[in-house]
Motif scaffolding. Structure first.
Motif, PDB file in Angstrom:
ATOM      1  N   GLY A   1       0.785  -1.324  -0.167  1.00  0.00           N
ATOM      2  CA  GLY A   1       0.057  -0.046  -0.088  1.00  0.00           C
ATOM      3  C   GLY A   1       0.843   1.396   0.115  1.00  0.00           C
ATOM      4  O   GLY A   1       0.092   2.396   0.388  1.00  0.00           O
ATOM      5  N   GLY A   2       1.975   0.870  -0.218  1.00  0.00           N
ATOM      6  CA  GLY A   2       2.967   2.361  -0.298  1.00  0.00           C
ATOM      7  C   GLY A   2       2.831   3.079  -1.425  1.00  0.00           C
ATOM      8  O   GLY A   2       2.570   2.506  -2.663  1.00  0.00           O
ATOM      9  N   THR A   3       3.382   4.454  -1.473  1.00  0.00           N
ATOM     10  CA  THR A   3       3.356   5.209  -2.691  1.00  0.00           C
ATOM     11  C   THR A   3       4.767   5.276  -3.079  1.00  0.00           C
ATOM     12  O   THR A   3       5.808   6.013  -2.242  1.00  0.00           O
ATOM     13  CB  THR A   3       2.706   6.614  -2.311  1.00  0.00           C
ATOM     14  OG1 THR A   3       1.399   6.668  -1.696  1.00  0.00           O
ATOM     15  CG2 THR A   3       2.793   7.622  -3.522  1.00  0.00           C
ATOM     16  N   VAL A   4       5.032   4.917  -4.118  1.00  0.00           N
ATOM     17  CA  VAL A   4       6.555   4.648  -4.601  1.00  0.00           C
ATOM     18  C   VAL A   4       6.689   5.078  -5.953  1.00  0.00           C
ATOM     19  O   VAL A   4       5.980   4.416  -6.884  1.00  0.00           O
ATOM     20  CB  VAL A   4       7.246   3.298  -4.494  1.00  0.00           C
ATOM     21  CG1 VAL A   4       8.729   3.204  -4.943  1.00  0.00           C
ATOM     22  CG2 VAL A   4       6.857   2.789  -3.032  1.00  0.00           C
ATOM     23  N   ASP A   5       7.476   6.166  -6.418  1.00  0.00           N
ATOM     24  CA  ASP A   5       7.628   6.341  -7.520  1.00  0.00           C
ATOM     25  C   ASP A   5       9.130   5.930  -8.066  1.00  0.00           C
ATOM     26  O   ASP A   5       9.984   6.220  -7.327  1.00  0.00           O
ATOM     27  CB  ASP A   5       7.781   8.028  -7.928  1.00  0.00           C
ATOM     28  CG  ASP A   5       6.199   8.421  -7.845  1.00  0.00           C
ATOM     29  OD1 ASP A   5       5.335   7.854  -8.453  1.00  0.00           O
ATOM     30  OD2 ASP A   5       6.050   9.713  -7.374  1.00  0.00           O
ATOM     31  N   PHE A   6       9.193   5.328  -9.208  1.00  0.00           N
ATOM     32  CA  PHE A   6      10.645   4.912  -9.698  1.00  0.00           C
ATOM     33  C   PHE A   6      11.006   5.347 -10.850  1.00  0.00           C
ATOM     34  O   PHE A   6      10.289   4.809 -11.909  1.00  0.00           O
ATOM     35  CB  PHE A   6      10.518   3.300  -9.357  1.00  0.00           C
ATOM     36  CG  PHE A   6      11.889   2.695 -10.029  1.00  0.00           C
ATOM     37  CD1 PHE A   6      13.010   3.031  -9.876  1.00  0.00           C
ATOM     38  CD2 PHE A   6      11.817   1.193 -10.452  1.00  0.00           C
ATOM     39  CE1 PHE A   6      14.230   2.448 -10.071  1.00  0.00           C
ATOM     40  CE2 PHE A   6      13.016   0.537 -10.810  1.00  0.00           C
ATOM     41  CZ  PHE A   6      14.080   1.170 -10.529  1.00  0.00           C
ATOM     42  N   THR A   7      12.125   6.236 -10.920  1.00  0.00           N
ATOM     43  CA  THR A   7      12.560   6.562 -12.231  1.00  0.00           C
ATOM     44  C   THR A   7      13.573   6.235 -12.510  1.00  0.00           C
ATOM     45  O   THR A   7      14.731   6.172 -11.696  1.00  0.00           O
ATOM     46  CB  THR A   7      12.569   8.155 -11.931  1.00  0.00           C
ATOM     47  OG1 THR A   7      11.339   8.718 -11.579  1.00  0.00           O
ATOM     48  CG2 THR A   7      13.043   8.721 -13.093  1.00  0.00           C
ATOM     49  N   VAL A   8      13.923   5.514 -13.813  1.00  0.00           N
ATOM     50  CA  VAL A   8      15.269   5.087 -14.258  1.00  0.00           C
ATOM     51  C   VAL A   8      15.634   6.076 -15.432  1.00  0.00           C
ATOM     52  O   VAL A   8      14.964   6.505 -16.317  1.00  0.00           O
ATOM     53  CB  VAL A   8      15.158   3.739 -14.818  1.00  0.00           C
ATOM     54  CG1 VAL A   8      16.303   3.149 -15.585  1.00  0.00           C
ATOM     55  CG2 VAL A   8      14.487   2.434 -13.819  1.00  0.00           C
ATOM     56  N   LEU A   9      16.827   6.600 -15.203  1.00  0.00           N
ATOM     57  CA  LEU A   9      17.475   7.310 -16.387  1.00  0.00           C
ATOM     58  C   LEU A   9      18.307   6.522 -17.317  1.00  0.00           C
ATOM     59  O   LEU A   9      19.316   5.908 -17.013  1.00  0.00           O
ATOM     60  CB  LEU A   9      18.411   8.496 -15.582  1.00  0.00           C
ATOM     61  CG  LEU A   9      17.924   9.729 -14.700  1.00  0.00           C
ATOM     62  CD1 LEU A   9      17.042   9.057 -13.744  1.00  0.00           C
ATOM     63  CD2 LEU A   9      19.053  10.592 -14.299  1.00  0.00           C
ATOM     64  N   PRO A  10      17.645   6.391 -18.423  1.00  0.00           N
ATOM     65  CA  PRO A  10      18.128   5.291 -19.217  1.00  0.00           C
ATOM     66  C   PRO A  10      19.850   5.268 -19.744  1.00  0.00           C
ATOM     67  O   PRO A  10      20.306   4.473 -19.601  1.00  0.00           O
ATOM     68  CB  PRO A  10      17.523   5.584 -20.413  1.00  0.00           C
ATOM     69  CG  PRO A  10      16.143   6.153 -20.194  1.00  0.00           C
ATOM     70  CD  PRO A  10      16.363   7.062 -19.094  1.00  0.00           C
ATOM     71  N   GLU A  11      20.369   6.489 -19.765  1.00  0.00           N
ATOM     72  CA  GLU A  11      21.496   6.695 -19.957  1.00  0.00           C
ATOM     73  C   GLU A  11      22.512   6.823 -18.965  1.00  0.00           C
ATOM     74  O   GLU A  11      23.858   7.158 -18.967  1.00  0.00           O
ATOM     75  CB  GLU A  11      21.842   7.785 -21.113  1.00  0.00           C
ATOM     76  CG  GLU A  11      21.306   7.513 -22.512  1.00  0.00           C
ATOM     77  CD  GLU A  11      21.533   6.145 -22.986  1.00  0.00           C
ATOM     78  OE1 GLU A  11      22.762   6.131 -23.156  1.00  0.00           O
ATOM     79  OE2 GLU A  11      20.876   5.478 -23.396  1.00  0.00           O
TER      80      GLU A  11
END
Length: 222
Positions: free
Chosen positions: A181-191
């Motif tokens: 139930g957590g609020t998690v944003d996961f951002t991958v910087l491709p380069e």
């Protein structure tokens, strides 16, 4: 803006730290962003923290709507070793600065991210948000500690070409927290590789996020 060099004395020895007070003369309390650095910035020269990442962003900014603090570890220590001192420093800052205790953000880079995960999971009632950059969740965290993190909004950033951190491992933690139930944003910087801190912390969206979080109830500090 002006970043001050200060020192906090604890039972485990002194903990030097950078402090950037609130830039404007305001009558209300401000958010605090507490930053934990990576392994290569340990030592006795705190100026190394200002060379990149969030400390450099703060130092080069003319005005910021939050108070910023960044302690420095001696060589050979980890943030888990100094967990109690980080919390004691937080208490001291809240007592001495115009900080809103319900708007404290904890952030870390690499070794600092592992420390931030551990400290936030051990003291979930103290933080309004967690920003994890290029770091892993310590395997020592128990299921109950991970479950406690569901109450804290989390931003995770990782470089797609970071050889130290498999994307799959981070995604598994993200899925686990979301399942709880957590609020998690996961951002991958491709380069991006491991050293993405400059790009991450200078992003206006993240800077806005830092001042947008608030816990429902502030922790009472004795």
């Amino acid at each position: 803006m002006s970043v001050e060099h200060r020192s906090f004395n604890s039972s485990n020895g002194s903990l030097p730290y950078l402090l950037s007070p609130i830039s404007d003369n305001i009558n209300q309390s401000a958010p605090l962003v507490l930053f934990l650095h990576g392994a290569r910035d340990r030592g006795t020269d705190i100026n190394v923290l200002l060379k990149w990442g969030l400390p450099r962003f703060v130092d080069s900014s003319t005005s910021l709507p939050y108070i910023f603090a960044a302690p420095q570890l001696p060589e050979g220590q980890t943030w888990v070793d100094r967990e109690s001192d980080v919390i004691a420093l937080l208490d001291d800052l809240i007592a001495s600065q115009p900080i809103n205790p319900s708007r404290v953000i904890l952030s870390g880079f690499s070794l600092g991210t592992a420390g931030a995960w551990h400290i936030a999971a051990s003291h979930p009632d103290r933080f309004a948000g967690l920003v994890a950059v290029s770091g892993r969740v310590p395997k020592t965290l128990e299921a109950s500690q991970l479950a406690a993190l569901k109450e804290i909004p989390i931003q995770i950033f990782q470089g797609g070409k970071d050889e130290k951190l498999p994307i799959e491992d981070t995604q598994q933690i993200v899925d686990t927290l979301r399942g709880l139930g957590g609020t998690v944003d996961f951002t991958v910087l491709p380069e991006g590789d491991h050293f993405i801190a400059d790009e991450v912390y200078s992003d206006p969206k993240l800077q806005q996020w830092l001042i947008s979080q608030s816990r429902r109830q502030a922790s009472v500090v004795a």
